[in-house]
Design a protein around this motif. Structure first.
Motif, PDB file in Angstrom:
ATOM      1  N   PHE A  17      -7.304  84.370  85.265  1.00  0.00           N
ATOM      2  CA  PHE A  17      -7.336  82.932  85.514  1.00  0.00           C
ATOM      3  C   PHE A  17      -8.696  82.351  85.129  1.00  0.00           C
ATOM      4  O   PHE A  17      -8.785  81.283  84.517  1.00  0.00           O
ATOM      5  N   ALA A  18      -9.759  83.069  85.477  1.00  0.00           N
ATOM      6  CA  ALA A  18     -11.108  82.607  85.157  1.00  0.00           C
ATOM      7  C   ALA A  18     -11.312  82.535  83.634  1.00  0.00           C
ATOM      8  O   ALA A  18     -11.917  81.578  83.127  1.00  0.00           O
ATOM      9  N   VAL A  19     -10.810  83.526  82.920  1.00  0.00           N
ATOM     10  CA  VAL A  19     -10.939  83.539  81.456  1.00  0.00           C
ATOM     11  C   VAL A  19     -10.180  82.368  80.838  1.00  0.00           C
ATOM     12  O   VAL A  19     -10.681  81.693  79.925  1.00  0.00           O
ATOM     13  N   LEU A  20      -8.950  82.113  81.316  1.00  0.00           N
ATOM     14  CA  LEU A  20      -8.160  80.993  80.791  1.00  0.00           C
ATOM     15  C   LEU A  20      -8.883  79.667  81.009  1.00  0.00           C
ATOM     16  O   LEU A  20      -8.937  78.818  80.106  1.00  0.00           O
ATOM     17  N   LEU A  21      -9.436  79.491  82.202  1.00  0.00           N
ATOM     18  CA  LEU A  21     -10.155  78.252  82.492  1.00  0.00           C
ATOM     19  C   LEU A  21     -11.379  78.108  81.596  1.00  0.00           C
ATOM     20  O   LEU A  21     -11.679  77.017  81.098  1.00  0.00           O
ATOM     21  N   LEU A  22     -12.090  79.203  81.380  1.00  0.00           N
ATOM     22  CA  LEU A  22     -13.273  79.173  80.517  1.00  0.00           C
ATOM     23  C   LEU A  22     -12.898  78.765  79.102  1.00  0.00           C
ATOM     24  O   LEU A  22     -13.572  77.941  78.477  1.00  0.00           O
ATOM     25  N   ILE A  23     -11.793  79.324  78.610  1.00  0.00           N
ATOM     26  CA  ILE A  23     -11.338  79.006  77.255  1.00  0.00           C
ATOM     27  C   ILE A  23     -10.975  77.527  77.143  1.00  0.00           C
ATOM     28  O   ILE A  23     -11.366  76.844  76.196  1.00  0.00           O
ATOM     29  N   VAL A  24     -10.210  77.040  78.113  1.00  0.00           N
ATOM     30  CA  VAL A  24      -9.731  75.653  78.073  1.00  0.00           C
ATOM     31  C   VAL A  24     -10.886  74.664  78.181  1.00  0.00           C
ATOM     32  O   VAL A  24     -10.982  73.712  77.412  1.00  0.00           O
ATOM     33  N   PHE A  25     -11.801  74.890  79.135  1.00  0.00           N
ATOM     34  CA  PHE A  25     -12.888  73.927  79.361  1.00  0.00           C
ATOM     35  C   PHE A  25     -13.966  74.008  78.282  1.00  0.00           C
ATOM     36  O   PHE A  25     -14.732  73.056  78.092  1.00  0.00           O
ATOM     37  N   LYS A  26     -14.006  75.138  77.572  1.00  0.00           N
ATOM     38  CA  LYS A  26     -14.995  75.270  76.492  1.00  0.00           C
ATOM     39  C   LYS A  26     -14.563  74.510  75.257  1.00  0.00           C
ATOM     40  O   LYS A  26     -15.375  74.123  74.419  1.00  0.00           O
ATOM     41  N   GLU A  27     -13.252  74.300  75.128  1.00  0.00           N
ATOM     42  CA  GLU A  27     -12.735  73.577  73.964  1.00  0.00           C
ATOM     43  C   GLU A  27     -13.065  72.092  74.058  1.00  0.00           C
ATOM     44  O   GLU A  27     -13.269  71.547  75.137  1.00  0.00           O
ATOM     45  N   LYS A  28     -13.072  71.456  72.896  1.00  0.00           N
ATOM     46  CA  LYS A  28     -13.315  70.014  72.834  1.00  0.00           C
ATOM     47  C   LYS A  28     -12.227  69.276  73.596  1.00  0.00           C
ATOM     48  O   LYS A  28     -11.044  69.579  73.472  1.00  0.00           O
ATOM     49  N   LYS A  29     -12.632  68.316  74.410  1.00  0.00           N
ATOM     50  CA  LYS A  29     -11.681  67.587  75.237  1.00  0.00           C
ATOM     51  C   LYS A  29     -10.740  66.731  74.396  1.00  0.00           C
ATOM     52  O   LYS A  29     -11.122  66.198  73.350  1.00  0.00           O
ATOM     53  N   ASN A  30      -9.494  66.616  74.866  1.00  0.00           N
ATOM     54  CA  ASN A  30      -8.522  65.748  74.197  1.00  0.00           C
ATOM     55  C   ASN A  30      -8.871  64.289  74.483  1.00  0.00           C
ATOM     56  O   ASN A  30      -9.049  63.903  75.640  1.00  0.00           O
ATOM     57  N   THR A  31      -8.950  63.494  73.426  1.00  0.00           N
ATOM     58  CA  THR A  31      -9.299  62.081  73.602  1.00  0.00           C
ATOM     59  C   THR A  31      -8.114  61.160  73.402  1.00  0.00           C
ATOM     60  O   THR A  31      -8.203  59.967  73.673  1.00  0.00           O
ATOM     61  N   ASN A  32      -6.986  61.694  72.909  1.00  0.00           N
ATOM     62  CA  ASN A  32      -5.795  60.877  72.695  1.00  0.00           C
ATOM     63  C   ASN A  32      -4.559  61.756  72.772  1.00  0.00           C
ATOM     64  O   ASN A  32      -4.646  62.990  72.783  1.00  0.00           O
ATOM     65  N   THR A  33      -3.391  61.131  72.821  1.00  0.00           N
ATOM     66  CA  THR A  33      -2.140  61.881  72.962  1.00  0.00           C
ATOM     67  C   THR A  33      -1.815  62.699  71.711  1.00  0.00           C
ATOM     68  O   THR A  33      -1.141  63.721  71.794  1.00  0.00           O
ATOM     69  N   TYR A  34      -2.287  62.228  70.553  1.00  0.00           N
ATOM     70  CA  TYR A  34      -2.059  62.976  69.305  1.00  0.00           C
ATOM     71  C   TYR A  34      -2.726  64.346  69.396  1.00  0.00           C
ATOM     72  O   TYR A  34      -2.150  65.364  68.999  1.00  0.00           O
ATOM     73  N   ASP A  35      -3.937  64.388  69.932  1.00  0.00           N
ATOM     74  CA  ASP A  35      -4.626  65.664  70.137  1.00  0.00           C
ATOM     75  C   ASP A  35      -3.988  66.445  71.287  1.00  0.00           C
ATOM     76  O   ASP A  35      -3.855  67.667  71.219  1.00  0.00           O
ATOM     77  N   TYR A  36      -3.608  65.714  72.352  1.00  0.00           N
ATOM     78  CA  TYR A  36      -3.100  66.365  73.555  1.00  0.00           C
ATOM     79  C   TYR A  36      -1.792  67.114  73.294  1.00  0.00           C
ATOM     80  O   TYR A  36      -1.557  68.181  73.870  1.00  0.00           O
ATOM     81  N   PHE A  37      -0.929  66.570  72.414  1.00  0.00           N
ATOM     82  CA  PHE A  37       0.375  67.187  72.186  1.00  0.00           C
ATOM     83  C   PHE A  37       0.540  67.860  70.824  1.00  0.00           C
ATOM     84  O   PHE A  37       1.472  68.636  70.632  1.00  0.00           O
ATOM     85  N   PHE A  38      -0.358  67.603  69.860  1.00  0.00           N
ATOM     86  CA  PHE A  38      -0.205  68.195  68.529  1.00  0.00           C
ATOM     87  C   PHE A  38      -1.495  68.817  67.998  1.00  0.00           C
ATOM     88  O   PHE A  38      -1.534  69.280  66.867  1.00  0.00           O
ATOM     89  N   ALA A  39      -2.546  68.818  68.825  1.00  0.00           N
ATOM     90  CA  ALA A  39      -3.836  69.416  68.452  1.00  0.00           C
ATOM     91  C   ALA A  39      -4.351  68.871  67.121  1.00  0.00           C
ATOM     92  O   ALA A  39      -4.985  69.591  66.342  1.00  0.00           O
ATOM     93  N   GLY A  40      -4.033  67.601  66.841  1.00  0.00           N
ATOM     94  CA  GLY A  40      -4.511  66.956  65.624  1.00  0.00           C
ATOM     95  C   GLY A  40      -3.948  67.547  64.343  1.00  0.00           C
ATOM     96  O   GLY A  40      -4.458  67.281  63.249  1.00  0.00           O
ATOM     97  N   ARG A  41      -2.901  68.367  64.460  1.00  0.00           N
ATOM     98  CA  ARG A  41      -2.292  69.050  63.304  1.00  0.00           C
ATOM     99  C   ARG A  41      -3.336  69.848  62.508  1.00  0.00           C
ATOM    100  O   ARG A  41      -3.354  69.845  61.288  1.00  0.00           O
ATOM    101  N   LYS A  42      -4.188  70.564  63.228  1.00  0.00           N
ATOM    102  CA  LYS A  42      -5.259  71.324  62.585  1.00  0.00           C
ATOM    103  C   LYS A  42      -5.147  72.830  62.811  1.00  0.00           C
ATOM    104  O   LYS A  42      -5.964  73.599  62.312  1.00  0.00           O
ATOM    105  N   LEU A  43      -4.134  73.266  63.571  1.00  0.00           N
ATOM    106  CA  LEU A  43      -4.025  74.688  63.904  1.00  0.00           C
ATOM    107  C   LEU A  43      -3.394  75.482  62.759  1.00  0.00           C
ATOM    108  O   LEU A  43      -2.482  75.003  62.085  1.00  0.00           O
ATOM    109  N   PRO A  44      -3.839  76.720  62.510  1.00  0.00           N
ATOM    110  CA  PRO A  44      -3.258  77.559  61.452  1.00  0.00           C
ATOM    111  C   PRO A  44      -1.848  78.003  61.814  1.00  0.00           C
ATOM    112  O   PRO A  44      -1.487  78.064  62.997  1.00  0.00           O
ATOM    113  N   PHE A  45      -1.057  78.369  60.804  1.00  0.00           N
ATOM    114  CA  PHE A  45       0.348  78.705  61.035  1.00  0.00           C
ATOM    115  C   PHE A  45       0.505  79.926  61.931  1.00  0.00           C
ATOM    116  O   PHE A  45       1.437  80.003  62.734  1.00  0.00           O
TER     117      PHE A  45
END
Length: 475
Positions: free
Chosen positions: A14-42
């Motif tokens: 649980f601690a590792v998951l939280l560290l990973i999530v909070f270390k990432e850049k915060k979502n500033t809009n719903t496009y990022d929140y639900f589609f990660a800006g369409r930047k993730l590799p296949f």
């Protein structure tokens, strides 16, 4: 010792998951929140694709079913997933090129705002019920390994998912799914290896099957008619499942979308074979189905405590990686398809986070009341199969289809699904088909098709709406 090690590992996890999530850049809009800006590799999307479908049913229910029914248990979850993924391989590039982010936006353009809202409600029901199946799974795992009361086990496992899902959004889900996938794959292999080792040879499985009179135990096609229920009901609903379309839409381009589906297809095959073989090998280890299920008992009876705790972590990962996907897509449905269109993005993002919490609470209540993974899975799939499949698919293929036909078909689907749920719960109603059977699934689809075509033909054509849909296609 197993409980102590399990507690320690789940806290570290649980601690590792939280560290990973909070270390990432915060979502500033719903496009990022639900589609990660369409930047993730296949490959990352492929792993979260697999993790979103390989959950409690795959890891627990399939192994238990294989103990009793043998190789044909692959049909319960394995074949529907492979059939759906194969269709996704053929259609993923098309879905990615559509200039709409959600299925609700597609239905709004092709039919009407009412049809879009109805679709969104049905998707929300589907996601909530399926999230509940994973909560049943996490309740079973946490209660078996940590000794928690089932209700508290459900709440504890769900809280972990809620916290990293609320703050991490889709990107957080994908990143944690990658970690979870590694854990679940290694754990599945370890359990199978332990079962095979203590069986002292696969020939003992043959002997155990003979003693029990299981003549078709090693037949892949045994119980074909019964197993087709799962392929029809689960397969048709999963091929249009919104959380899978979300992953396809999140791909960087149509080629990545196709590669994601292909990679997922070939990962699913060994995963489902591993759990089926685990259940089958256990026939030589247990005279009867052990209380708590096959996997939990192999861990407690045949594995060292530390290794068993690692498997517990893998099982938890399998369940939570599916749960987070379902909750995230349900929240997307509320914030993007049900919420008012004219609100600003900051407020929509706030609705997304609140929706994640609300869906989780409702699903927990359902999971506490109904503790059957298969029953909840079937009910969820029934809603989509009988109410959404026909209007959504034919909306692309039949120009004469109208918004009235789509709405009528979806109204029927909701009534049909809840009627079947009432029958299954023992409500005294006339049953015109066998509950949770191929006849039920086929009846629902056929009646939905008849209603859609009939109502469309007697109402005014809306040819321009299909043209509007195609204008949003970026092919």
């Amino acid at each position: 010792m197993l409980k102590i090690f399990s507690f320690i590992l789940i806290i570290i996890y649980f601690a590792v998951l939280l560290l990973i999530v909070f270390k990432e850049k915060k979502n500033t809009n719903t496009y990022d929140y639900f589609f990660a800006g369409r930047k993730l590799p296949f490959w990352a999307l492929s792993i979260t694709f697999v993790a979103s479908w390989w959950g409690a049913g795959s890891a627990i229910e399939t192994a238990d079913s294989a103990y009793n029914e043998g190789m044909s248990s692959f049909w319960i979850y394995g074949m529907p997933v492979l059939a759906s993924t194969f269709i996704m391989i053929l259609g993923s590039a098309f879905i990615r090129r559509i200039g709409f982010l959600t299925q609700g936006q597609i239905m709004d353009t092709r039919y009407s705002p009412l049809a879009a809202k109805m679709l969104a409600v049905m998707i929300l029901i589907f996601m909530t019920l399926n999230a509940a199946t994973q909560m049943v799974g996490v309740g079973s795992v946490f209660s078996a390994y940590l000794g928690l009361d089932y209700t508290y086990a459900v709440i504890t496992g769900t809280l972990i998912v809620i916290i990293y899902s609320v703050f991490g959004g889709f990107k957080g889900v994908v990143i944690t799914d990658i970690v979870q996938f590694v854990l679940l794959f290694i754990s599945a292999l370890l359990v199978l290896a332990a079962a095979i080792y203590h069986t002292n040879g696969f020939e003992n499985v043959y002997k155990a099957a003979d003693l029990k009179g299981y003549t078709d135990y090693f037949s892949f096609s045994a119980g074909f008619e019964k197993n087709m229920v799962y392929v029809i009901t689960f397969g048709l609903s999963w091929v249009i499942q919104a959380n899978v379309w979300q992953r396809i839409t999140a791909a960087r381009n149509d080629k990545d979308a196709t590669k994601m589906a292909v990679m997922s297809f070939f990962i699913y095959i060994p995963l489902y074979l591993i759990v089926v073989l685990t259940g089958m090998v256990s026939l030589a280890l247990y005279d009867t189905m052990p209380k708590g299920g096959i996997i939990a008992n192999i861990v407690t009876d045949y594995m060292p405590p530390l290794l068993g705790a690692f498997v517990f972590l893998g099982l938890s990962a399998a369940v939570m990686s599916t749960m987070d996907s379902l909750i995230n897509t349900g929240a997307m449905t509320i914030s993007m398809d049900l919420a008012p269109k004219n609100i600003d993005d900051e407020r929509r993002l706030k609705i997304s986070r609140i929706s994640t919490l609300v869906i989780s609470i409702v699903a927990v209540i359902i999971a506490v009341k109904i503790r059957s993974i298969l029953q909840l899975s079937f009910a969820a799939s029934d809603v989509i199969t009988s109410g959404v499949f026909i209007p959504l698919v034919l909306g692309f293929l039949w120009k004469r289809g109208t918004s009235y036909g789509a709405v009528a078909s979806m109204v029927f689907g909701i009534i049909f699904a809840f009627y079947n749920m009432a029958l299954y719960q023992g409500v005294s109603l006339p049953a015109f088909w066998k509950i949770q059977s191929a006849s039920q699934s086929i009846t629902g689809i056929c009646l939905s098709l008849v209603i859609y075509i009939t109502v469309s033909l007697i109402t005014k054509p809306e040819y321009e709406k299909l043209d509007n849909l195609k204008s949003g296609y970026k092919g």
